[in-house]
Design a protein around this motif. Structure first.
Motif, PDB file in Angstrom:
ATOM      1  N   TYR A 138      34.868  27.372  53.091  1.00  0.00           N
ATOM      2  CA  TYR A 138      35.531  29.152  52.686  1.00  0.00           C
ATOM      3  C   TYR A 138      36.690  29.952  53.056  1.00  0.00           C
ATOM      4  CZ  TYR A 138      34.471  33.721  51.299  1.00  0.00           C
ATOM      5  OH  TYR A 138      34.089  35.160  50.691  1.00  0.00           O
ATOM      6  N   THR A 153      34.170  30.201  45.922  1.00  0.00           N
ATOM      7  CA  THR A 153      33.685  31.470  46.527  1.00  0.00           C
ATOM      8  C   THR A 153      32.638  31.274  45.745  1.00  0.00           C
ATOM      9  OG1 THR A 153      34.017  32.888  44.711  1.00  0.00           O
ATOM     10  CG2 THR A 153      35.680  32.694  46.719  1.00  0.00           C
ATOM     11  N   SER A 154      31.303  31.826  46.002  1.00  0.00           N
ATOM     12  CA  SER A 154      29.731  31.874  45.538  1.00  0.00           C
ATOM     13  C   SER A 154      29.650  32.217  44.528  1.00  0.00           C
ATOM     14  CB  SER A 154      29.069  32.622  46.427  1.00  0.00           C
ATOM     15  OG  SER A 154      28.572  33.600  46.527  1.00  0.00           O
ATOM     16  N   ARG A 155      30.657  33.386  43.377  1.00  0.00           N
ATOM     17  CA  ARG A 155      30.350  33.773  42.266  1.00  0.00           C
ATOM     18  C   ARG A 155      28.731  34.251  41.801  1.00  0.00           C
ATOM     19  NH1 ARG A 155      33.368  31.772  37.958  1.00  0.00           N
ATOM     20  NH2 ARG A 155      35.103  31.541  38.379  1.00  0.00           N
ATOM     21  N   LEU A 156      28.946  35.338  43.317  1.00  0.00           N
ATOM     22  CA  LEU A 156      27.137  36.079  42.804  1.00  0.00           C
ATOM     23  C   LEU A 156      27.088  36.731  43.157  1.00  0.00           C
ATOM     24  CD1 LEU A 156      25.142  34.650  46.171  1.00  0.00           C
ATOM     25  CD2 LEU A 156      24.105  33.666  43.807  1.00  0.00           C
ATOM     26  N   SER A 157      28.596  37.144  43.017  1.00  0.00           N
ATOM     27  CA  SER A 157      28.702  39.510  42.600  1.00  0.00           C
ATOM     28  C   SER A 157      28.331  39.455  41.703  1.00  0.00           C
ATOM     29  CB  SER A 157      29.922  40.003  42.361  1.00  0.00           C
ATOM     30  OG  SER A 157      31.142  38.661  41.458  1.00  0.00           O
ATOM     31  N   TYR A 178      32.560  34.326  55.495  1.00  0.00           N
ATOM     32  CA  TYR A 178      31.193  34.813  54.227  1.00  0.00           C
ATOM     33  C   TYR A 178      30.200  35.629  54.255  1.00  0.00           C
ATOM     34  CZ  TYR A 178      28.486  34.155  50.124  1.00  0.00           C
ATOM     35  OH  TYR A 178      27.500  34.270  49.046  1.00  0.00           O
ATOM     36  N   GLU A 183      32.408  38.960  53.895  1.00  0.00           N
ATOM     37  CA  GLU A 183      32.106  39.261  52.730  1.00  0.00           C
ATOM     38  C   GLU A 183      31.254  40.353  52.368  1.00  0.00           C
ATOM     39  OE1 GLU A 183      34.817  39.577  51.383  1.00  0.00           O
ATOM     40  OE2 GLU A 183      35.934  38.147  53.238  1.00  0.00           O
ATOM     41  N   ASN A 233      38.811  36.928  43.283  1.00  0.00           N
ATOM     42  CA  ASN A 233      39.056  37.644  44.480  1.00  0.00           C
ATOM     43  C   ASN A 233      40.523  38.840  44.813  1.00  0.00           C
ATOM     44  OD1 ASN A 233      38.527  40.558  45.945  1.00  0.00           O
ATOM     45  ND2 ASN A 233      38.898  38.776  47.804  1.00  0.00           N
ATOM     46  N   ARG A 258      41.911  40.038  41.637  1.00  0.00           N
ATOM     47  CA  ARG A 258      41.912  40.586  42.046  1.00  0.00           C
ATOM     48  C   ARG A 258      43.134  41.430  42.920  1.00  0.00           C
ATOM     49  NH1 ARG A 258      35.729  41.992  41.429  1.00  0.00           N
ATOM     50  NH2 ARG A 258      34.989  39.990  40.784  1.00  0.00           N
ATOM     51  N   ASP A 286      30.802  41.925  36.867  1.00  0.00           N
ATOM     52  CA  ASP A 286      30.455  42.648  38.576  1.00  0.00           C
ATOM     53  C   ASP A 286      30.528  43.543  38.022  1.00  0.00           C
ATOM     54  OD1 ASP A 286      32.969  42.700  39.364  1.00  0.00           O
ATOM     55  OD2 ASP A 286      33.041  40.257  40.283  1.00  0.00           O
ATOM     56  N   ASP A 294      31.009  47.392  40.025  1.00  0.00           N
ATOM     57  CA  ASP A 294      30.293  48.041  40.866  1.00  0.00           C
ATOM     58  C   ASP A 294      31.310  49.163  41.405  1.00  0.00           C
ATOM     59  OD1 ASP A 294      27.842  47.347  43.081  1.00  0.00           O
ATOM     60  OD2 ASP A 294      29.976  47.789  44.042  1.00  0.00           O
ATOM     61  N   ASN A 344      34.756  48.079  43.501  1.00  0.00           N
ATOM     62  CA  ASN A 344      35.232  48.256  42.696  1.00  0.00           C
ATOM     63  C   ASN A 344      36.241  49.716  43.418  1.00  0.00           C
ATOM     64  OD1 ASN A 344      37.103  47.279  40.452  1.00  0.00           O
ATOM     65  ND2 ASN A 344      36.458  49.306  39.250  1.00  0.00           N
TER      66      ASN A 344
HETATM   67  C1  LIG Z   1      41.039  45.668  43.067  1.00  0.00           C
HETATM   68  C2  LIG Z   1      39.614  44.846  43.186  1.00  0.00           C
HETATM   69  C3  LIG Z   1      38.535  45.717  42.638  1.00  0.00           C
HETATM   70  C4  LIG Z   1      36.766  44.266  42.389  1.00  0.00           C
HETATM   71  N1  LIG Z   1      35.997  45.095  41.705  1.00  0.00           N
HETATM   72  C5  LIG Z   1      34.661  44.574  41.896  1.00  0.00           C
HETATM   73  C6  LIG Z   1      33.428  45.055  41.739  1.00  0.00           C
HETATM   74  O1  LIG Z   1      33.510  45.848  40.478  1.00  0.00           O
HETATM   75  N2  LIG Z   1      32.451  44.513  41.970  1.00  0.00           N
HETATM   76  C7  LIG Z   1      32.314  43.720  43.004  1.00  0.00           C
HETATM   77  O2  LIG Z   1      31.310  42.390  43.179  1.00  0.00           O
HETATM   78  N3  LIG Z   1      33.042  43.182  43.887  1.00  0.00           N
HETATM   79  C8  LIG Z   1      34.502  43.419  43.075  1.00  0.00           C
HETATM   80  N4  LIG Z   1      35.647  43.529  44.391  1.00  0.00           N
HETATM   81  C9  LIG Z   1      35.559  42.602  45.688  1.00  0.00           C
HETATM   82  C10 LIG Z   1      35.478  40.940  45.233  1.00  0.00           C
HETATM   83  O3  LIG Z   1      36.774  40.154  44.485  1.00  0.00           O
HETATM   84  C11 LIG Z   1      34.236  40.557  44.355  1.00  0.00           C
HETATM   85  O4  LIG Z   1      33.564  41.100  45.106  1.00  0.00           O
HETATM   86  C12 LIG Z   1      34.245  38.484  44.348  1.00  0.00           C
HETATM   87  O5  LIG Z   1      35.311  38.573  43.520  1.00  0.00           O
HETATM   88  C13 LIG Z   1      33.305  38.043  44.164  1.00  0.00           C
HETATM   89  O6  LIG Z   1      33.437  36.785  43.811  1.00  0.00           O
HETATM   90  P1  LIG Z   1      32.262  36.200  44.749  1.00  0.00           P
HETATM   91  O7  LIG Z   1      30.627  36.406  44.687  1.00  0.00           O
HETATM   92  O8  LIG Z   1      32.475  34.091  44.564  1.00  0.00           O
HETATM   93  O9  LIG Z   1      33.404  36.820  45.801  1.00  0.00           O
HETATM   94  P2  LIG Z   1      32.319  35.930  47.151  1.00  0.00           P
HETATM   95  O10 LIG Z   1      33.699  35.268  48.187  1.00  0.00           O
HETATM   96  O11 LIG Z   1      31.629  34.267  47.556  1.00  0.00           O
HETATM   97  O12 LIG Z   1      31.865  36.839  48.692  1.00  0.00           O
HETATM   98  C14 LIG Z   1      30.164  37.089  48.624  1.00  0.00           C
HETATM   99  C15 LIG Z   1      29.850  38.685  48.115  1.00  0.00           C
HETATM  100  O13 LIG Z   1      30.797  38.944  49.520  1.00  0.00           O
HETATM  101  C16 LIG Z   1      30.821  40.868  48.272  1.00  0.00           C
HETATM  102  N5  LIG Z   1      32.289  40.771  48.415  1.00  0.00           N
HETATM  103  C17 LIG Z   1      33.547  39.323  48.376  1.00  0.00           C
HETATM  104  N6  LIG Z   1      34.527  40.475  48.600  1.00  0.00           N
HETATM  105  C18 LIG Z   1      34.433  41.778  48.272  1.00  0.00           C
HETATM  106  C19 LIG Z   1      34.802  43.052  48.494  1.00  0.00           C
HETATM  107  N7  LIG Z   1      36.848  42.597  48.724  1.00  0.00           N
HETATM  108  N8  LIG Z   1      34.357  43.829  48.731  1.00  0.00           N
HETATM  109  C20 LIG Z   1      33.445  44.341  48.297  1.00  0.00           C
HETATM  110  N9  LIG Z   1      32.682  42.740  48.390  1.00  0.00           N
HETATM  111  C21 LIG Z   1      32.962  41.955  48.352  1.00  0.00           C
HETATM  112  C22 LIG Z   1      30.238  40.276  47.114  1.00  0.00           C
HETATM  113  O14 LIG Z   1      29.166  40.822  46.420  1.00  0.00           O
HETATM  114  C23 LIG Z   1      30.548  38.669  46.769  1.00  0.00           C
HETATM  115  O15 LIG Z   1      29.614  38.666  45.727  1.00  0.00           O
HETATM  116  C24 LIG Z   1      37.167  44.078  43.510  1.00  0.00           C
HETATM  117  C25 LIG Z   1      38.067  44.047  44.397  1.00  0.00           C
HETATM  118  C26 LIG Z   1      39.250  44.020  43.629  1.00  0.00           C
HETATM  119  C27 LIG Z   1      40.818  43.469  44.447  1.00  0.00           C
END
Ligand SMILES: Cc1cc2nc3c(=O)[nH]c(=O)nc-3n(C[C@H](O)[C@H](O)[C@H](O)COP(=O)(O)OP(=O)(O)OC[C@H]3O[C@@H](n4cnc5c(N)ncnc54)[C@H](O)[C@@H]3O)c2cc1C
Length: 477
Positions: free
Chosen positions: A226, A238-242, A273, A276, A342, A345, A373, A375, A379
């Motif tokens: 990771y 990544t886990s895509r759990l958001s 992880y 995050e 991410n 983003r 997702d 949030d 966000n």
């Molecule tokens: C401009 C911008 C907007 C974003 N908007 C959102 C949003 O609306 N909702 C959202 O859930 N995340 C948001 N994120 C954070 C992040 O991009 C996503 O949480 C992540 O891409 C979700 O994919 P994943 O579940 O595979 O993450 P993984 O990498 O598998 O991470 C596990 C979990 O950790 C949390 N996490 C990971 N990175 C972040 C981060 N940077 N900030 C806060 N929590 C995090 C999430 O809950 C995520 O599901 C944003 C980031 C940016 C830069």
């Protein structure tokens, strides 16, 4: 224990396992009436919308089926939460209302008012934590202030004892059922009128069980790498759990317990992880202490930033037609799947806010409509990070170079080629800057710039200098 009926008011806690309020209701004794109230008005401008509502619809559908399997019924109501709860108490004879806490400003105010009104009416009210590892009011600096920087926040919380997931004893649960009460899920009209959301069906399997399945799949392999793979948008790293975490189909206690059970957190991948998961916690911490931040920068000096507000520029960015391949790939991934990687983003938001001088709130709003997702905490944190105006934000003068980012994180251009098929025959050497390709190469690739694919919306150097000049004005004021 008493035989009074308990209303279980569900919001962003759409699961049976590890659901604190549900278990509290079971322990209280008496029948349980689970209800979801569609009260979008209470969230004002930040009510869920678009892709997120599609996900909510599917999540409720799945939860309804899970309650049914356990002999229960999920009720649906629409309208003002307090009025609907009062009417439900009158019609069902409930003596208790239990829920899991929320942390956004409008919810906190509303929940406090509801708690008071119900208690004044002689109803027993209980609120629980089910969606965070550490609730924001339990974490502060040595001087009692809220954290605005992640690393010291993480240092404070990382050694804290983790609560295990709550064991929900469904076998002893007694559910209230009444076929003629409330409305149907379809009556809530959560699914957008626009057929766009039908595409999302192909990408998401929305249920509590699938959330756990995705977590297990991620922990079985990708988590080990990771630390590096999470930055590569074409790798399923990544886990895509958001969205599941956002709507509460899975909770962070469950994620952390499984992570600890399967991995040594001294290893780089699992530790990153976990960090995050704590970024999510940090985002809630910031939103809780600074509830105005979805609409205003945390750093006040950015309140009058000279944004350009150009609707046509915003539209080109939304449509993935900026001429910067990695940006356009991300924006198209978002519109197609309701999710964006991410790293991407960060790149797309940087281009919008810095090169294009568009207000970060306009970007946040587009994400709000299109992300499954979406949030308010994460966000807002993400956009203010990109805008350089929030908690622990990237300094405004640090401006992502979209070509360098593309070459580093999508070295073979696979991500771009997948989402921007106009560029699929462009040689890898030019995939992140097709305007540098000689005309013969473009011709051979069947891609005429300005026709098949746009020229860059702004020259990188010019955009960078313009952003820095705008920043200097803010610094000087
Ligand atoms: C401009 C911008 C907007 C974003 N908007 C959102 C949003 O609306 N909702 C959202 O859930 N995340 C948001 N994120 C954070 C992040 O991009 C996503 O949480 C992540 O891409 C979700 O994919 P994943 O579940 O595979 O993450 P993984 O990498 O598998 O991470 C596990 C979990 O950790 C949390 N996490 C990971 N990175 C972040 C981060 N940077 N900030 C806060 N929590 C995090 C999430 O809950 C995520 O599901 C944003 C980031 C940016 C830069």
């Amino acid at each position: 224990m008493s035989n009074k009926l308990t209303i279980l008011w569900l919001r962003q806690d759409l699961r049976l396992n590890d659901n604190s309020a549900l278990q509290a209701a079971i322990e209280a004794g008496g029948p349980i009436l689970p209800v979801y109230i569609d009260d979008r008005e209470a969230m004002g401008d930040w009510a869920p919308t678009g892709a997120s509502l599609w996900f909510l619809h599917r999540a409720l559908e799945s939860l309804e089926a899970s309650f049914k399997k356990s002999g229960g019924q999920l009720f649906y109501l629409k309208g003002d939460s307090l009025a609907e709860l009062k009417a439900l108490i009158d019609s069902s004879g409930a003596g208790r209302v239990y829920w899991n806490r929320r942390y956004e400003g409008p919810h906190r105010e509303r929940d406090a008012a509801i708690k008071k009104a119900l208690r004044d009416a002689g109803i027993e009210v209980k609120s629980c934590n089910t969606s965070l590892l550490n609730e924001p009011h339990t974490v502060s600096t040595g001087s009692g202030q809220p954290y605005k920087v992640y690393t010291p926040y993480w240092r404070n919380v990382k050694e804290r004892k983790l609560e295990p997931p709550v064991e929900v004893d469904l076998k002893t649960a007694d559910f209230y059922t009444n076929k003629s009460m409330g409305c149907q899920l379809e009556d809530l009209k959560l699914l957008p009128d626009h057929p766009w959301h039908r595409k999302l069906e192909a990408y998401w399997d929305v249920s509590e069980e699938s959330a756990m399945k995705y977590l297990d799949k991620f922990l079985a392999e990708p988590v080990a790498a990771y630390d590096t793979d999470r930055d590569l948008p074409r790798v399923a790293g990544t886990s895509r759990l958001s969205p599941y975490l956002h709507w509460g189909l899975i909770g962070p206690r469950q994620v952390m317990e499984r992570l600890h059970a399967t991995h040594d957190l001294r290893e780089q991948g699992p530790q990153t992880y976990a960090k995050e998961i704590y970024w999510r916690e940090f985002a809630y911490n910031v939103l809780y202490h600074f509830p105005h931040t979805p609409d205003a920068p945390l750093q006040e000096k950015y309140a009058d930033f000279p944004w350009e507000y150009d609707k046509s520029v915003l539209k080109q960015w939304q449509q993935g037609r900026t001429g910067y391949p990695i940006v356009d790939a991300g924006m198209r991934e978002l519109y197609e799947t309701g999710w964006m990687h991410n790293r991407v983003r960060m790149i797309v938001s940087s281009l919008l806010v810095k090169h294009l001088l568009q207000d970060w709130r306009d970007g946040a709003r587009w994400f709000w409509d299109t992300l499954v997702d979406a949030d308010l905490a994460s966000n807002t944190l993400g956009w203010q990070w990109s805008g350089g105006c929030g908690a622990d934000a990237a300094p405004y003068f640090r401006i992502f170079n979209p070509m360098t980012q593309g070459k580093k994180f999508d070295p073979d251009g696979d991500y771009v080629k997948h989402w921007v098929p106009e560029l699929k025959h462009i040689p890898t050497k030019f995939i992140h800057e097709p305007w540098e390709a000689p005309p013969s190469v473009l011709e051979q690739a069947g891609c005429q710039l300005g026709e098949d694919y746009p020229e860059p919306i702004i020259d990188h150097k010019k955009g960078r200098e313009r952003a820095l000049a705008a920043f200097d004005k803010v610094k000087a004021s």
